[in-house]
Design an enzyme around this catalytic site. Structure first.
Site, short mmCIF file in Angstrom:
data_model
loop_
_atom_site.label_atom_id
_atom_site.label_comp_id
_atom_site.label_asym_id
_atom_site.label_seq_id
_atom_site.Cartn_x
_atom_site.Cartn_y
_atom_site.Cartn_z
N SER A 30 -54.04 -22.04 39.50
CA SER A 30 -53.71 -22.69 40.89
C SER A 30 -52.41 -22.83 40.93
CB SER A 30 -54.31 -24.10 40.56
OG SER A 30 -55.92 -23.91 40.63
N GLU A 45 0.85 -1.24 0.01
CA GLU A 45 0.06 -0.28 -0.02
C GLU A 45 0.85 1.31 0.00
OE1 GLU A 45 -3.05 0.24 -0.36
OE2 GLU A 45 -3.87 -1.84 -0.21
#
Length: 689
Positions: free
Chosen positions: A375, A107
């Site tokens: 219940s 690069e």
């Protein structure tokens, strides 16, 4: 003849030369002055530019990072990309030398020599672009690429180029080369939504950047040139050709020898299998994100983009067991919904959470939805009764009963209008889920006692002390029910549900940490007694007997059914689980639908405990057993037709032998208190009397 005027005489050559020299000197002088002025101006401009680059701070740019959510065993569960950016920032010290050298070689080979831009490359690019009248030729250094990625768009204009150069100069002046390189390698795009070398290493090879081999490192270094074209997932051949270019650049830069280049080029790489990551517990993910914001005040943007690490309590194996049970046992009726919450009693850790049958169809988390527990709420009532003098053999008559409150009448009914029509014990009431026994106990005890007990156990919702509260008429959430039952399973010690263990930022600093506190809210003896009672529903004749054959270890639990809701809540010493089944909109359940919750619960509990040892419910100190006649609640005699072994808190066990079946039986002999020895003279006096 007329005389000629002296001025009209032709100049001689010497004069002309002097005049020309004089004029040339004047021009050179002016040029020198202009040159000095230009140099001064250039120096001033350069100085001003340098001062600008040095003194003007760089724009603040958020660096979006991936937040990772971990399971209880430390494995990654989810990656959060709020901006669609998968990035994990790591220090330069964790980036392999090969990655750094390969990047610089391909690069920007003069990276350590320039001040942000390469004049030779720039002049070449200017010439090519000027002759073609287009901006096709690039000359960007690593610093310029970083500036573009941080602060600018990728449009090809002269204005953007100028800004790029200016930002590059600022970066060079304000940062070291190592800092620039570190930012670049953490910022650049490597394709497949991976930004930065760490994300790239994880994406392509399933490893950390520090563990990359030279072959893997050089393959990755070639991708940023054209991430779409050189992605090894898309075209491995193109990626390998680009790797060759990278390796040749490293040879030319002096980082490798030709022999080393060939060795690396011929080293095979094994790519991570590209597959969609299985989404596990999506409702749990929503829950922890909500908790992180609500409980710990973590900003949503920080959660999504801050590179946080969120450590959770979720157990992947238990979660998969929950999801499998729901997937396999829920009927095909698409609108019928389900919720499951599983909590570890000793820690309060949420180990599994299912908020619905299909997250894709509905993101509503039903473990947090308010529903009537029916219940399954009764154990809280019986716990309050046991604290206030009732025992497991306390009798109440089960028969149709009308309860009057002022001018109002309340007529509770048993399921299918089935009544014992005789006195029954608390154990039988729990086994058959007798509503009459529950209401009588509730009213004799006082409704406020149940409200207070439910709150102690972990029910946070405001409850109205109504007669019907004993039958679960007030709405609660499945997560609350699992937590309340976990308190019972934990021998009366309450721990608030915990989903998040710890949250750290991208640097490892702790932002939030759970500190669970265990509080004894009911006595261990009462917790054991209700646990013993809650094993009765699985016995023959119990409301959960039909699922008992699915279970291979001791469990305790209670069913709960209303017209619109079906529940099964229960526990082992290791895990407390609540399952709810019903419709989001009010719709009555069929008999078959009302039984699904219990089946899912049993199947899940078996799967979740598959690799766990069987643990019994161990009685604490202060528990005594006695054989009793369940018809009378008294100690069993030789003539009692039915005898059962019952448990009591020491001191509350019955003292009287059943007189109904043993009328001649005498009460158990009481141990006489030892007499205090009397002196001899006192015994002589007694003898004479």
């Amino acid at each position: 003849m007329a005389e000629r005027h002296p001025l009209s005489s032709p100049p001689n050559e010497e004069a002309l030369r002097e005049l020309w020299s004089y004029r040339l000197w004047l021009r050179l002088r002016r040029m020198f002055k202009w040159t000095l002025w230009c140099l001064a101006a250039l120096l001033a401009a350069s100085g001003a530019l340098f001062l600008y680059a040095l003194l003007v701070p760089l724009p603040a740019v958020p660096i979006y990072q991936t937040t990772t959510v971990y399971s209880a065993d430390g494995q990654p569960l989810y990656d959060l990309h709020g901006q669609g950016i998968n990035r994990r920032v790591i220090p330069l010290s964790e980036i392999p030398k090969t990655v750094i050298q390969a990047t610089i070689a391909v690069e920007d080979r003069s990276f350590y020599q320039h001040f942000g831009f390469n004049p030779k490359r720039m002049l070449k690019a200017v010439w090519v672009n000027a002759t073609s009248m287009e901006l096709n030729q690039g000359a960007s250094t690593i610093t310029q690429q970083l500036a573009r990625n941080l602060y600018l768009s990728h449009e090809k204009t002269w204005e953007r180029k100028i800004k790029e150069a200016l930002y590059a100069l600022q970066l060079e002046v304000q940062l070291s080369k190592e800092e620039i390189l570190s930012r670049y390698l953490n910022q650049i795009y490597y394709g497949e939504s991976a930004y930065g070398i760490q994300a790239a290493a994880e994406t392509y090879f399933g490893k950390n950047a520090r563990d990359l081999t030279p072959a893997e490192a050089t393959l990755l270094a070639g991708i940023p040139k054209n991430p779409t074209r050189y992605s090894p997932f898309r075209d491995l051949d193109a990626a390998k050709k680009r790797q060759r270019v990278v390796l040749q650049s490293m040879v030319e830069a002096g980082y490798l020898t030709p022999e080393q280049m060939e060795t690396i080029a011929h080293t095979p790489v094994t790519l991570k299998k590209k597959q969609e990551k299985e989404t596990i517990a999506p409702y749990f993910l929503d829950y922890i994100l909500r908790e992180a914001q609500k409980t710990y005040g973590i900003d949503r943007d920080l959660l999504q983009n801050g590179g946080l690490q969120i450590f959770t309590t979720l157990d992947p194996a238990i979660q998969k067991a929950a999801e499998q049970a729901v997937r396999e046992l829920m009927p095909k009726q698409p609108k019928l919904q389900v919720a499951l919450a599983a909590i570890e009693p000793s820690t309060g850790a949420i180990r599994a959470l299912v908020g619905g049958r299909h997250y894709e169809d509905s993101q509503f988390n039903r473990t947090l939805a308010l529903r009537q527990p029916g219940s399954s709420f009764k154990p809280f009532l019986y716990l309050a009764a046991l604290e206030n003098g009732w025992t497991t053999t306390t009798l109440q008559t089960s028969e149709p009963t009308v309860f009057t409150f002022g001018s109002q009448e309340y007529r509770p009914r048993n399921f299918a209008d089935q009544y014992a029509n005789r006195p029954i014990t608390m154990r039988e009431a729990v086994r058959t889920s007798d509503n009459i026994y529950a209401i009588k106990t509730h009213l004799e005890l006082g409704p406020e006692k149940l409200v207070e007990m439910a709150r102690r156990l972990g029910i946070q919702r405001p409850l109205q002390p109504l007669p019907s509260l004993a039958l679960g008429s007030e709405e609660v959430t499945p997560l609350e029910m699992a937590s309340a039952y976990a308190t019972i399973a934990g021998q009366g010690k309450r721990v608030a549900p915990t989903a998040i263990v710890k949250i750290t930022d991208a640097t490892g600093k702790t932002l939030a940490e759970a500190r669970p506190v265990r509080q004894q809210v009911i006595q261990p003896q009462q917790a054991y007694l209700i646990t013993s009672l809650l094993q009765a529903p699985f016995e023959p004749g119990g409301t959960a007997h039909r699922i008992s054959q699915r279970l291979s270890r001791p469990v305790a639990g209670k069913t709960g059914t209303t017209d619109f809701d079906a529940w099964m809540v229960g526990f082992t010493p290791q895990l407390s689980t609540a399952v709810w089944v019903g419709y989001d909109q009010p719709r009555k359940l069929s008999t078959a639908e009302s039984r699904i919750a219990a089946v899912i619960w049993a199947d899940f509990m078996e799967r979740a405990h598959a690799d766990r040892p069987v643990e019994p419910f161990v009685p604490p100190e202060g528990i005594i057993s006695a054989y009793v006649d369940p018809q009378t609640g008294q100690l069993a005699g030789p003539n009692c037709p039915t005898v059962s072994l019952e448990v009591f808190a020491t001191g509350t066990e019955p003292k009287q032998i059943c007189q109904v079946h043993n009328p001649q039986a005498k009460p158990p002999a009481q141990k006489k208190e030892e007499e205090t020895p009397r002196p001899p003279w006192r015994r002589w006096i007694d003898w004479f009397h």
